[in-house]
Design an enzyme around this catalytic site. Sequence first.
Site, PDB file in Angstrom:
ATOM      1  N   ARG A 108       0.866  -1.175   0.000  1.00 55.24           N
ATOM      2  CA  ARG A 108       0.000   0.000   0.000  1.00 55.24           C
ATOM      3  C   ARG A 108       0.905   1.228   0.000  1.00 55.24           C
ATOM      4  NH1 ARG A 108      -3.276   2.789   4.834  1.00 55.24           N
ATOM      5  NH2 ARG A 108      -4.427   4.246   3.538  1.00 55.24           N
ATOM      6  N   HIS A 125      -7.419   7.273   0.560  1.00 54.12           N
ATOM      7  CA  HIS A 125      -8.415   6.202   0.795  1.00 54.12           C
ATOM      8  C   HIS A 125      -9.008   5.695  -0.526  1.00 54.12           C
ATOM      9  CE1 HIS A 125      -9.423   7.965   5.053  1.00 54.12           C
ATOM     10  NE2 HIS A 125      -8.501   6.995   5.151  1.00 54.12           N
ATOM     11  N   ARG A 129      -7.063  14.583  13.637  1.00 54.19           N
ATOM     12  CA  ARG A 129      -6.788  15.622  12.627  1.00 54.19           C
ATOM     13  C   ARG A 129      -7.922  16.632  12.567  1.00 54.19           C
ATOM     14  NH1 ARG A 129      -5.508  11.482   7.823  1.00 54.19           N
ATOM     15  NH2 ARG A 129      -5.034   9.883   9.338  1.00 54.19           N
TER      16      ARG A 129
END
Length: 404
Positions: free
Chosen positions: A94, A183, A244
Amino acid sequence: MPTPAPKSQHVLVLNCGSSSLKFAIIDANTGHEIISGLAERLGAATPSVKYKYKGDKTLIDLEPEQAHAEAINTLVTLIKDHKLDEQLIAVGHRVVHGGEHFTKSVLINDQVIESITQAATLAPLHGHANLLGISSAQDSFKGLPQIAVFDTAFHQTMDKVAYLYALPYNLYTEFGVRRYGFHGTSHFYVAGQTAKLLNQPIEKSNFISAHLGNGCSVCAIKNGDSVDTSMGLTPLEGLVMGTRSGDIDPGLFNFLTTQLDYSAQQIDDLLNQKSGLLGISELSNDCRTIEEAATAGNQQAALALDMFCYRLSKQIASYMVPLQRLDALIFTGGIGENSDIIRKKVITQLGFLGMECDTQANLDARFGQQGVISTEQSRIKAVVMPTNEEWVIALDSANIVKEL
Ligand code: AMP
């Protein structure tokens, strides 16, 4: 004549973070997880590797300060001990940032490494860790094809109108400053699965998918393609997340530096590590903890949840502009797949679009269960769809290996 056994499609999937390494061996044919685990606190005083195999959980302590290369060595040993190496066909990585170079997954070679290295300047923390994971895996799994799967690739279909910041144009042309989105693997997967669930072709489907985990993003998907998403140059933009801040007024930088003497690093830390649900609740970044506290009467926890839902609903509603027609709102990620409370709040806030929550279906679709959670009369469907980024990485890797 006996039919030959289907060829093994086992892929080692690696997700290398700055101080952690998530791994799994996935059967690309079925998505079945053969072994999975997490190496954490890498480079710190008490690094460890924990893994699950055939239902058993095991914890291995690493030596103090040991990092990615040692964690991968431990992984190689345990894969060999369990004789899982013989069936591996590839290692799928990834990779968080692919910049504009990558619109799909690729076989890793020197040129690809060079491009990932260039893109890493945009997300140094993630990029450096991804490169470290790739080089350690190349050393440890010599001869196995290594494939890079990018979090940004799915969003490369966005139009300039959606991906440019209103900044001097040369920041884009010379330095690649633009919105990339993240994502992507998850948004792509849940959109495809939702199209199947609703029995409609993905090429004709308009969805908004909300990936709500520790990191959160929404994606507007038109006829199967990403046309807008809430994260930007980095995974900091957009929604309220675990730690965040999401969107803030960039004027804050000037205030923090001139009035409070913050350094660039301190600002980065504030916005990435100390804000979001944690910052508002002053309690936790964990949605479950916050929901429990809010139910018990903690006002700041309740405020954190309300802000989370309000900002999410506003973002979703804004995507009616590029989409014009919406077939379904999809919830995924740890929060999206499990929090009936947040889903209900958001669907209620979006009631003006003709969306209505089915209370029982909403309660039923938790803990890994997919399902439609809107009522029969709801004009727009709401769906819970568990994500499976590892399977997409395994599938992409297996498909690339097939072409070699
Ligand atoms: P992820 O990053 O996708 O693993 O998601 C992590 C987030 O999912 C954390 O904020 C968890 O609190 C949240 N989560 C997991 N299970 C539940 C649950 N049953 N109810 C509410 N939030 C949950």
